[in-house]
Design a protein around this motif. Sequence first.
Motif, PDB file in Angstrom:
ATOM      1  N   LEU B 144       0.832  -1.208   0.000  1.00 45.45           N
ATOM      2  CA  LEU B 144       0.000   0.000   0.000  1.00 45.45           C
ATOM      3  C   LEU B 144       0.862   1.251   0.000  1.00 45.45           C
ATOM      4  CD1 LEU B 144      -2.852  -1.087   2.399  1.00 45.45           C
ATOM      5  CD2 LEU B 144      -3.122  -0.391   0.041  1.00 45.45           C
ATOM      6  N   ALA B 151       2.727   6.788  -6.939  1.00 43.52           N
ATOM      7  CA  ALA B 151       1.823   7.839  -7.394  1.00 43.52           C
ATOM      8  C   ALA B 151       2.403   9.233  -7.147  1.00 43.52           C
ATOM      9  CB  ALA B 151       0.473   7.708  -6.701  1.00 43.52           C
ATOM     10  N   ARG B 156       1.998  12.388 -15.006  1.00 46.63           N
ATOM     11  CA  ARG B 156       0.660  11.876 -14.676  1.00 46.63           C
ATOM     12  C   ARG B 156       0.567  10.365 -14.924  1.00 46.63           C
ATOM     13  NH1 ARG B 156      -3.361  14.092 -19.468  1.00 46.63           N
ATOM     14  NH2 ARG B 156      -2.322  13.059 -21.192  1.00 46.63           N
ATOM     15  N   ARG B 157       1.463   9.849 -15.780  1.00 50.95           N
ATOM     16  CA  ARG B 157       1.434   8.410 -16.015  1.00 50.95           C
ATOM     17  C   ARG B 157       1.788   7.616 -14.760  1.00 50.95           C
ATOM     18  NH1 ARG B 157       4.770   8.572 -21.507  1.00 50.95           N
ATOM     19  NH2 ARG B 157       5.375  10.509 -20.519  1.00 50.95           N
ATOM     20  N   LEU B 159       0.418   8.005 -11.959  1.00 48.61           N
ATOM     21  CA  LEU B 159      -0.868   7.667 -11.332  1.00 48.61           C
ATOM     22  C   LEU B 159      -1.446   6.406 -11.958  1.00 48.61           C
ATOM     23  CD1 LEU B 159      -2.428  11.216 -11.347  1.00 48.61           C
ATOM     24  CD2 LEU B 159      -1.604   9.982  -9.355  1.00 48.61           C
ATOM     25  N   TRP B 160      -1.403   6.378 -13.271  1.00 48.75           N
ATOM     26  CA  TRP B 160      -1.981   5.244 -13.989  1.00 48.75           C
ATOM     27  C   TRP B 160      -1.176   3.974 -13.697  1.00 48.75           C
ATOM     28  CZ3 TRP B 160      -5.873   2.942 -15.348  1.00 48.75           C
ATOM     29  CH2 TRP B 160      -5.966   2.094 -16.449  1.00 48.75           C
ATOM     30  N   SER B 162       0.570   3.405 -11.021  1.00 51.68           N
ATOM     31  CA  SER B 162       0.294   3.033  -9.635  1.00 51.68           C
ATOM     32  C   SER B 162      -1.047   2.307  -9.524  1.00 51.68           C
ATOM     33  CB  SER B 162       0.301   4.287  -8.770  1.00 51.68           C
ATOM     34  OG  SER B 162      -0.289   4.035  -7.548  1.00 51.68           O
ATOM     35  N   TYR B 163      -2.047   2.806 -10.269  1.00 51.55           N
ATOM     36  CA  TYR B 163      -3.356   2.166 -10.221  1.00 51.55           C
ATOM     37  C   TYR B 163      -3.285   0.732 -10.741  1.00 51.55           C
ATOM     38  CZ  TYR B 163      -8.332   1.418 -10.907  1.00 51.55           C
ATOM     39  OH  TYR B 163      -9.596   0.903 -10.849  1.00 51.55           O
ATOM     40  N   GLN B 164      -2.580   0.566 -11.860  1.00 50.99           N
ATOM     41  CA  GLN B 164      -2.467  -0.796 -12.409  1.00 50.99           C
ATOM     42  C   GLN B 164      -1.732  -1.723 -11.454  1.00 50.99           C
ATOM     43  OE1 GLN B 164      -0.748   0.507 -16.133  1.00 50.99           O
ATOM     44  NE2 GLN B 164      -2.384  -0.536 -17.226  1.00 50.99           N
ATOM     45  N   LEU B 166      -1.705  -1.372  -8.268  1.00 48.90           N
ATOM     46  CA  LEU B 166      -2.624  -1.646  -7.153  1.00 48.90           C
ATOM     47  C   LEU B 166      -3.551  -2.810  -7.483  1.00 48.90           C
ATOM     48  CD1 LEU B 166      -4.278   0.579  -4.698  1.00 48.90           C
ATOM     49  CD2 LEU B 166      -5.884  -0.566  -6.162  1.00 48.90           C
ATOM     50  N   ILE B 167      -4.106  -2.802  -8.686  1.00 45.95           N
ATOM     51  CA  ILE B 167      -5.022  -3.879  -9.068  1.00 45.95           C
ATOM     52  C   ILE B 167      -4.287  -5.227  -9.085  1.00 45.95           C
ATOM     53  CG2 ILE B 167      -6.478  -4.772 -10.934  1.00 45.95           C
ATOM     54  CD1 ILE B 167      -7.772  -2.412  -9.694  1.00 45.95           C
ATOM     55  N   THR B 170      -3.020  -6.272  -5.571  1.00 49.10           N
ATOM     56  CA  THR B 170      -4.066  -6.728  -4.656  1.00 49.10           C
ATOM     57  C   THR B 170      -4.547  -8.114  -5.048  1.00 49.10           C
ATOM     58  OG1 THR B 170      -4.713  -4.438  -4.389  1.00 49.10           O
ATOM     59  CG2 THR B 170      -6.240  -6.099  -3.585  1.00 49.10           C
TER      60      THR B 170
END
Lengths: 117, 492
Positions: B144, B151, B156-157, B159-160, B162-164, B166-167, B170
């Motif tokens: 986490l 991020a 700005r990439r 963020l993207w 980091s999101y990927q 995260l998915i 997890t």
Amino acid sequence: MLIGLYNYWVVVVLMMIGFYIVIANGNLIKKIVGLSIFQTSVFIFYISMAKVDGGTAPILAEGIKQYSNPLPHVLILTAIVVGIATTAVGLALAVRIKEAYGSIEEEEIQAKDNLDC
Amino acid sequence: MLTHLPVLQVIVPLLAAPLCLLLTRSRLVWVFTLIVSGLAFVISGLLLQQVMATGTIIYELGGWDAPWGIEYRIDQLNALLLLIISGVSTVVLMAAHTSIRKEISPDRHSLFYILYLLSLAGMLGIVATADAFNVFVFLEISSLSAYALIALGKDRRALWASYQYLIMGTIGATFILIGIGLMYQMTGTLNMYDLSQRLPGVENTRTLFTAFSFFIVGVCLKLALFPLHLWLPNAYAYAPSIVTAFFAATATKVAIYLLIRFTFSIFGLSFSFTALPLQLLFVVLGLAGVFVASTSAIYQTNIKHLFAYSSIAQVGYMIIGFSVSTVTGLMATLLHMFNHALMKSALFLALGAVMYRFGSVKINDFHGLGRLMPYTMAAIVVGGISLIGVPLTVGFISKWYLLMALIEKGWWPVAVLILIGSLLAVVYVWRLVEVAYFKPPVAGNEAVKEAPLSFLIPIWLLVSANIYFGIDTRLSIQVAQAAAHSLFGVSP
């Protein structure tokens, strides 16, 4: 067989629903919803396996011999906290992505990234 | 005090993290974080010394005996990993203050250090604990904070990416959780030692196969084994430079540690490698990782991407060593974990210095870098040579052991393929060397100066470690050998 393992069927169905949403859906918020469902199915799985047939809550009282196992519940309390934290971080990221890209659709974000390259 | 070292290893950075909030000034927080990380490094050094002298250390948390309380167990393998993590973290942090001034806005500096410490504590915790569920909790602590750290990147990439991550992360962690749950269902214990005692009794059940499969897939997601590596390149490329240097050296190693710990110590060698065709699977995926990732690395224009792909290839080598499943093979894996941490932290830190001067790490920025930033570029060259595996660098030592293991086992074709794979590394390192030394700087870049000392000192510390441990291999080989022997249950 079908009735006796009822909980586990629920677990499997929920798990697959959640997993499918995560993979197949392009919307970032829906993906997180899917992820939460996926994690929740694991919580139910842990709690189901703690059940002992004929067992009661693990409270020390006279005349009660058989207890359900309390440990998985405790573990899952921790896992729920972790799950909430993950959801929170994921949603926070989705907000930032919306601010930066103006979209929360995977395809549109990918298209904008490809333009940048 | 000495008896409490195993728990202090984890508790010190964990408790220090929130304290950062009290120190508001960026420089102050940095010094504090550096001291804490240094302290963790000293502790891990003491632990290693103690383990090598007296054998496995068992620490019961709160004085509760093992099945009821949580146990920390430090053997040679854990001690080696703890040393790698805390050591890299400390050296990388030295450059943090300079680096993040350019990459992260000032109001987020103390948050950066908090996340960094939490991530460090998480990784140390995964390694130190002997409780399967504790592993999951620490894994999520480190993951986490990793998502948030990535991020923080200014692009700005980030963020993207980091999101990927995260998915994917997890899903991996949840798979591990399912695996642990099934193991608990079969044995009624979460303590790793008890698990290893009780699992043979239920060896041939479908539940155990399921548990094993879930666990392995989850861990392989975390360690970015091909083809589960998709989250890694972007996450490493767009994270702040310091974060990349730290994670590239440690995050995948921790996952490989979990793989080794569970397959060798808990499920046991006979189950792990005979019940399922794991050996074949891993050697094929490892090789595929080496080739696909090295080839992708050649075509990258963002140099952080290039070395991120190279990391995936290096994970491939580690997995091949692991799949050989002999003492030498495992030694090769452990050595490569140690050595790769040294190479990649040096390389990514040097890239951080380039980022500091240029604001990006595109291949164009490297034109003429040999003249503009001679010391930084020299560090990249040494790191690259080490990555290829040229003698007198650490890379050579681990490749040498890997080849020995493969030849001992009679896997000639794999040995040949590995050598060919190393040639691919020559190609992508050469591309950098060529533009840096044989091309003039791009217009507008002529005035760029050498990186500040706060970068050069940690970079060259790591580079000299690359050379030192390539020549004087006593420490790394002795520890790796002891760890491999103890995992195979034979006395050295």
